[in-house]
Design a protein around this motif. Structure first.
Motif, PDB file in Angstrom:
ATOM      1  N   LEU A  41      19.798  35.229  74.230  1.00 14.38           N
ATOM      2  CA  LEU A  41      20.119  36.422  74.095  1.00 14.38           C
ATOM      3  C   LEU A  41      21.349  36.554  74.899  1.00 14.38           C
ATOM      4  O   LEU A  41      22.614  37.436  74.402  1.00 14.38           O
ATOM      5  CB  LEU A  41      19.082  37.402  74.422  1.00 14.38           C
ATOM      6  N   GLU A  42      21.299  36.141  76.064  1.00 11.76           N
ATOM      7  CA  GLU A  42      22.893  36.256  76.862  1.00 11.76           C
ATOM      8  C   GLU A  42      24.134  35.455  76.385  1.00 11.76           C
ATOM      9  O   GLU A  42      25.008  36.226  76.270  1.00 11.76           O
ATOM     10  CB  GLU A  42      22.498  35.721  78.236  1.00 11.76           C
ATOM     11  N   ALA A  43      23.714  34.353  75.545  1.00 12.99           N
ATOM     12  CA  ALA A  43      24.900  33.566  74.910  1.00 12.99           C
ATOM     13  C   ALA A  43      25.216  34.465  73.742  1.00 12.99           C
ATOM     14  O   ALA A  43      26.481  34.635  73.524  1.00 12.99           O
ATOM     15  CB  ALA A  43      24.429  32.234  74.757  1.00 12.99           C
ATOM     16  N   ALA A  44      24.297  34.934  73.063  1.00 12.99           N
ATOM     17  CA  ALA A  44      24.874  35.679  72.006  1.00 12.99           C
ATOM     18  C   ALA A  44      25.456  37.157  72.253  1.00 12.99           C
ATOM     19  O   ALA A  44      26.358  37.382  71.392  1.00 12.99           O
ATOM     20  CB  ALA A  44      23.565  36.171  71.055  1.00 12.99           C
ATOM     21  N   ASP A  45      25.009  37.591  73.290  1.00 11.63           N
ATOM     22  CA  ASP A  45      25.850  38.869  73.828  1.00 11.63           C
ATOM     23  C   ASP A  45      27.176  38.506  74.196  1.00 11.63           C
ATOM     24  O   ASP A  45      28.085  39.071  73.846  1.00 11.63           O
ATOM     25  CB  ASP A  45      24.932  39.460  74.882  1.00 11.63           C
ATOM     26  N   GLN A  46      27.497  37.509  75.073  1.00 12.08           N
ATOM     27  CA  GLN A  46      28.573  36.981  75.286  1.00 12.08           C
ATOM     28  C   GLN A  46      29.605  36.535  74.194  1.00 12.08           C
ATOM     29  O   GLN A  46      30.971  36.565  74.181  1.00 12.08           O
ATOM     30  CB  GLN A  46      28.540  35.847  76.201  1.00 12.08           C
ATOM     31  N   ALA A  47      29.005  36.098  73.186  1.00 16.23           N
ATOM     32  CA  ALA A  47      29.788  35.484  71.948  1.00 16.23           C
ATOM     33  C   ALA A  47      30.126  36.659  70.870  1.00 16.23           C
ATOM     34  O   ALA A  47      30.868  36.625  70.082  1.00 16.23           O
ATOM     35  CB  ALA A  47      28.975  34.446  71.366  1.00 16.23           C
ATOM     36  N   GLY A  48      29.295  37.850  71.096  1.00 13.31           N
ATOM     37  CA  GLY A  48      29.446  38.799  70.155  1.00 13.31           C
ATOM     38  C   GLY A  48      28.781  38.789  68.784  1.00 13.31           C
ATOM     39  O   GLY A  48      28.876  39.529  67.845  1.00 13.31           O
ATOM     40  N   GLY A  49      27.662  37.794  68.859  1.00 12.46           N
ATOM     41  CA  GLY A  49      26.957  37.539  67.595  1.00 12.46           C
ATOM     42  C   GLY A  49      26.400  36.249  67.607  1.00 12.46           C
ATOM     43  O   GLY A  49      26.072  35.740  68.798  1.00 12.46           O
ATOM     44  N   ALA A  50      25.896  35.835  66.565  1.00 15.97           N
ATOM     45  CA  ALA A  50      25.001  34.636  66.567  1.00 15.97           C
ATOM     46  C   ALA A  50      25.358  33.846  65.027  1.00 15.97           C
ATOM     47  O   ALA A  50      25.624  34.626  64.158  1.00 15.97           O
ATOM     48  CB  ALA A  50      23.501  34.691  66.798  1.00 15.97           C
ATOM     49  N   VAL A  51      25.372  32.557  64.937  1.00 20.88           N
ATOM     50  CA  VAL A  51      25.278  31.931  63.778  1.00 20.88           C
ATOM     51  C   VAL A  51      24.106  31.777  63.096  1.00 20.88           C
ATOM     52  O   VAL A  51      22.739  31.660  63.751  1.00 20.88           O
ATOM     53  CB  VAL A  51      25.654  30.359  63.945  1.00 20.88           C
ATOM     54  N   VAL A  52      23.748  32.396  61.751  1.00 19.29           N
ATOM     55  CA  VAL A  52      22.530  32.549  61.405  1.00 19.29           C
ATOM     56  C   VAL A  52      22.567  31.632  59.997  1.00 19.29           C
ATOM     57  O   VAL A  52      23.228  31.709  59.294  1.00 19.29           O
ATOM     58  CB  VAL A  52      22.222  34.127  60.733  1.00 19.29           C
ATOM     59  N   LEU A  53      21.307  30.755  59.980  1.00 17.04           N
ATOM     60  CA  LEU A  53      21.186  29.922  58.777  1.00 17.04           C
ATOM     61  C   LEU A  53      20.204  30.214  58.154  1.00 17.04           C
ATOM     62  O   LEU A  53      19.096  30.461  58.725  1.00 17.04           O
ATOM     63  CB  LEU A  53      21.367  28.484  59.527  1.00 17.04           C
ATOM     64  N   VAL A  54      20.043  30.263  56.941  1.00 17.80           N
ATOM     65  CA  VAL A  54      18.909  30.575  56.057  1.00 17.80           C
ATOM     66  C   VAL A  54      18.652  29.367  55.358  1.00 17.80           C
ATOM     67  O   VAL A  54      19.496  28.641  54.490  1.00 17.80           O
ATOM     68  CB  VAL A  54      19.119  31.787  54.942  1.00 17.80           C
ATOM     69  N   VAL A  55      17.315  28.875  55.362  1.00 19.95           N
ATOM     70  CA  VAL A  55      17.258  27.387  54.721  1.00 19.95           C
ATOM     71  C   VAL A  55      15.658  27.924  54.015  1.00 19.95           C
ATOM     72  O   VAL A  55      15.077  28.564  54.434  1.00 19.95           O
ATOM     73  CB  VAL A  55      17.049  26.144  55.809  1.00 19.95           C
ATOM     74  N   ASP A  56      15.392  26.902  52.935  1.00 23.63           N
ATOM     75  CA  ASP A  56      14.215  27.106  52.395  1.00 23.63           C
ATOM     76  C   ASP A  56      13.264  26.067  52.874  1.00 23.63           C
ATOM     77  O   ASP A  56      12.782  25.089  51.966  1.00 23.63           O
ATOM     78  CB  ASP A  56      14.433  26.931  50.913  1.00 23.63           C
ATOM     79  N   SER A  57      12.714  26.396  54.229  1.00 21.33           N
ATOM     80  CA  SER A  57      11.836  25.280  54.691  1.00 21.33           C
ATOM     81  C   SER A  57      11.371  25.854  56.014  1.00 21.33           C
ATOM     82  O   SER A  57      11.933  26.729  56.693  1.00 21.33           O
ATOM     83  CB  SER A  57      12.634  24.119  54.876  1.00 21.33           C
ATOM     84  N   HIS A  58      10.070  25.515  56.353  1.00 22.96           N
ATOM     85  CA  HIS A  58       9.377  26.046  57.415  1.00 22.96           C
ATOM     86  C   HIS A  58       9.052  24.954  58.297  1.00 22.96           C
ATOM     87  O   HIS A  58       8.224  25.197  59.149  1.00 22.96           O
ATOM     88  CB  HIS A  58       8.136  26.603  57.166  1.00 22.96           C
ATOM     89  N   VAL A  59       9.602  23.610  58.029  1.00 20.36           N
ATOM     90  CA  VAL A  59       9.521  22.373  58.880  1.00 20.36           C
ATOM     91  C   VAL A  59      10.486  22.597  60.135  1.00 20.36           C
ATOM     92  O   VAL A  59      11.707  22.947  59.923  1.00 20.36           O
ATOM     93  CB  VAL A  59       9.407  21.301  58.323  1.00 20.36           C
ATOM     94  N   PRO A  60      10.366  22.050  61.267  1.00 16.21           N
ATOM     95  CA  PRO A  60      11.180  22.089  62.595  1.00 16.21           C
ATOM     96  C   PRO A  60      12.369  21.005  62.130  1.00 16.21           C
ATOM     97  O   PRO A  60      12.362  20.300  61.355  1.00 16.21           O
ATOM     98  CB  PRO A  60      10.346  21.296  63.697  1.00 16.21           C
TER      99      PRO A  60
END
Length: 85
Positions: A41-60
């Motif tokens: 959360l601290e890193a996302a706050d400092q960067a002003g956002g986050a990279v979001v990836l959407v995938v069709d999988s529930h595996v690690p």
């Protein structure tokens, strides 16, 4: 991603898109991961956002580069919602 924003918090995060599009991500469910989530959360706050990836999988995911290069992941940088303090 144009028209998207993220509200990230320890208890839950929401990725809000244009119109009715969006994603709810549950927050910390085990105390032992709270420190790790707080650092993210601290890193996302400092960067002003986050990279979001959407995938069709529930595996690690073990190999993020392969996932991104595989052609099935979608996403991009999503700016954080500006909160009034």
């Amino acid at each position: 991603m144009k028209g998207w924003q993220i509200l990230a918090a320890l208890t839950a995060s929401v990725v809000d898109g244009p119109g009715d599009s969006g994603i709810f991500v549950e927050g910390v469910v085990r105390p032992e991961i709270a420190e790790e989530r707080s650092a993210w959360l601290e890193a996302a706050d400092q960067a002003g956002g986050a990279v979001v990836l959407v995938v069709d999988s529930h595996v690690p995911v073990d190999n993020w580069t392969a996932l991104a290069d595989g052609g099935e992941a979608r996403g991009g940088f999503v700016p954080t919602v500006q909160r009034a303090d």
